[in-house]
Design a protein around this motif. Structure first.
Motif, PDB file in Angstrom:
ATOM      1  N   HIS A 102       0.822  -1.209   0.000  1.00  0.00           N
ATOM      2  CA  HIS A 102       0.000   0.000   0.000  1.00  0.00           C
ATOM      3  C   HIS A 102       0.859   1.265   0.000  1.00  0.00           C
ATOM      4  N   ASP A 109      -7.384  -2.279  -1.860  1.00  0.00           N
ATOM      5  CA  ASP A 109      -8.246  -3.216  -1.137  1.00  0.00           C
ATOM      6  C   ASP A 109      -9.675  -2.924  -1.575  1.00  0.00           C
ATOM      7  N   GLU A 157      -5.899 -13.238   0.602  1.00  0.00           N
ATOM      8  CA  GLU A 157      -6.605 -11.955   0.750  1.00  0.00           C
ATOM      9  C   GLU A 157      -7.401 -11.696  -0.521  1.00  0.00           C
ATOM     10  N   TRP A 159      -9.412  -9.544  -1.234  1.00  0.00           N
ATOM     11  CA  TRP A 159      -9.673  -8.122  -1.465  1.00  0.00           C
ATOM     12  C   TRP A 159      -8.485  -7.330  -1.990  1.00  0.00           C
ATOM     13  N   HIS A 160      -7.279  -7.884  -1.903  1.00  0.00           N
ATOM     14  CA  HIS A 160      -6.077  -7.091  -2.204  1.00  0.00           C
ATOM     15  C   HIS A 160      -5.613  -7.298  -3.650  1.00  0.00           C
TER      16      HIS A 160
END
Ligand SMILES: [Zn+2]
Length: 198
Positions: A102, A109, A157, A159-160
């Motif tokens: 990030h 995300d 993950e 979402w990433h």
């Protein structure tokens, strides 16, 4: 900008990395300029297909990552975990400062419509299915897939998403590999045939 930059707990970002970043705001979050453009296009096309995708997180500063890290550690220690156990547990889903993608502005995300945080349940939504099928065409990869945890060091993950550019994303998707594997085994071969650098 090196769109194939590897950032993990073994490869932290340099202290002056942030100074070289060119950030653009989109969907209420900051992203590296080209990443923002690709994300806009991807989310716009998903919306045209009837799927609204929320952007939960974009660029984070090292200071913010530090704050997140400390917050999670103290939360677990408050539940009775020792420091070492808390570090191990938090490390499964949160990177140390300078070790988070990030901080590059290349990671997003994402979540389904109406959500304000990331969730494992995202994997089962039509939005997630759409992204898994299409994200590579816009230059994004699902950065921490299932069964690659031993290589990425990060739990699954859903979402990433990470921007690497369309050419690399297509290769990564087609071969069912993660970024680390791509950089280790495919990049040289791939770049040899596409770059004319002397
Ligand atoms: Zn993330």
């Amino acid at each position: 900008m090196d769109y194939l930059i590897l950032v993990n707990s073994f490869e932290p970002l340099s202290e002056d990395f942030e100074k070289t970043l060119c950030l653009t705001k989109t969907h209420g979050k900051l992203f590296e300029k080209q990443t923002a453009k690709a994300l806009d296009k991807m989310l716009g096309d998903a919306l045209s297909d009837g799927l609204k995708i929320e952007v939960i997180s974009g660029h984070r500063t090292a200071e913010y990552q530090q704050m997140l890290w400390e917050k999670e550690i103290s939360k677990l220690m408050g539940r009775g975990l020792g420091y070492k156990a808390a570090v191990k547990e938090v490390g499964k889903t949160l990177a140390l400062p300078r070790c988070s993608e990030h901080e590059t502005g290349l990671a997003a995300d994402l979540a389904q419509e109406g959500q304000d945080d990331v969730s494992e349940s995202f994997a089962k939504t039509p939005q997630s299915v759409w992204l898994e099928k299409n994200a590579h065409r816009y230059g994004f990869i699902l950065r921490y897939p299932r069964l690659k945890e031993h290589i990425t060091g990060i739990a699954f993950e859903p979402w990433h998403y990470r921007y690497v550019g369309a050419e690399s994303a297509v290769m990564i998707k087609r071969n069912g590999i993660c970024l680390e594997e791509f950089l280790d085994f495919y990049q040289d071969k791939y770049l040899d045939s596409t770059k004319s650098e002397v």
